[in-house]
Design a protein around this motif. Structure first.
Motif: not given
Length: 279
Positions: A130-136, A138-148, A206-214
């Motif tokens: 139905d819809s796409v969402a993003f959750e910020y 911070e960098k952590s174990l298993g995630q090499d950089e900050d992001g959404y 990252q901010l302003k990225d356009s993301v599509t789920i097919e």
């Protein structure tokens, strides 16, 4: 002659107490090249492509070679038939036949004196985003950089036996690493509602990225194909399982022939949902 460097490491109480490296000389006989098939029929407006290549020996350090001159035909149970045009070496265009729910398809490949066939069916689109969402995060174990991180809301239709693959595009480009491979079935989520279900990617957005789920509907056999593919590509380390063949639905019609095929041909109904990463 190839040398396999096998590193045995024993860790006790988080301390490396000892390690050794053995050099083992192994002579491997190169098996015959196999026909590699990669293709998917969809209901999208753009034509679909069947790709044919020839495999190389595992240790040859060469990429698979595209093959030319094959005769490729696609037929449906309802009576449609199309001979595919080779528009580039090893790449065959499906112009007319589209994926329709419940339709069954037969791909036939004639090459190098052999005939190969693959059968598949277009399953219903049961996983509805139905819809796409993003959750910020911070960098952590298993995630090499900050992001959404990518999430979705949606539902799954009632009735067991459904499966799907979810392909992700970032700024119009497919994410095709093994870490980006997302697929699921309805064994434990039949007729469920989804809230903030995470889809995995190699890197966060990252901010302003356009993301599509097919969302691509797939058969349960295709689901197991992706499952086996992930296991083999991710298989590594000192506790790795012995390599195993990934299933294929492409068969040589002459069962006694030594020439076999690998890869997969499938059919899907595809739906899309997009979003922009915002604060």
């Amino acid at each position: 002659m190839k040398k396999l460097h096998i590193l045995f490491t024993l860790c006790i109480a988080a301390l490396m107490l000892s390690s050794c490296e053995d050099v083992v000389d192994v002579k491997l006989d190169a098996g015959p090249p196999l026909l590699s098939v990669d293709g998917w029929l969809t209901n999208r407006a753009v034509p679909d492509t069947i790709k044919l290549a020839q495999t190389s020996p595992y240790f040859s350090n060469t990429t698979p070679q595209w093959i030319s001159g094959a005769k490729v035909t696609l037929t449906t149970v309802s009576g449609e038939s199309e001979t595919l045009q080779e528009f580039s070496t090893g790449k065959f265009l499906i112009k007319n036949i589209r994926s329709i729910e419940g339709e069954k398809y037969l791909l036939r490949i004639e090459y190098d004196g052999e005939v190969y066939e693959a059968q598949t069916e277009a399953m219903r689109q049961s996983f509805l985003v139905d819809s796409v969402a993003f959750e910020y995060r911070e960098k952590s174990l298993g995630q090499d950089e900050d992001g959404y991180l990518l999430q979705f809301f949606g539902k799954e239709l009632k009735g067991m036996g459904d499966a799907c693959r979810m392909k992700i595009k970032k700024n119009g480009i497919y994410l095709n690493k093994i870490e980006d491979l997302n697929y699921m079935n309805d064994e434990f989520v039949d007729s469920a509602n989804f809230k903030k279900v995470r889809l995995f990617t190699e890197k966060p957005f990252q901010l302003k990225d356009s993301v599509t789920i097919e969302t691509w509907s797939i058969t349960m056999d295709a689901y197991h194909f992706y499952d086996e593919l992930r296991i083999q590509v991710s298989n590594g380390g000192i506790f790795a399982n012995p390599p195993a063949n990934v299933r294929t639905n492409v068969k040589n019609v002459n069962a006694s022939s030594a020439k076999k095929a690998v890869g997969y041909f499938g059919a899907s109904l595809v739906s899309t949902k997009s979003g922009i990463v915002k604060e």
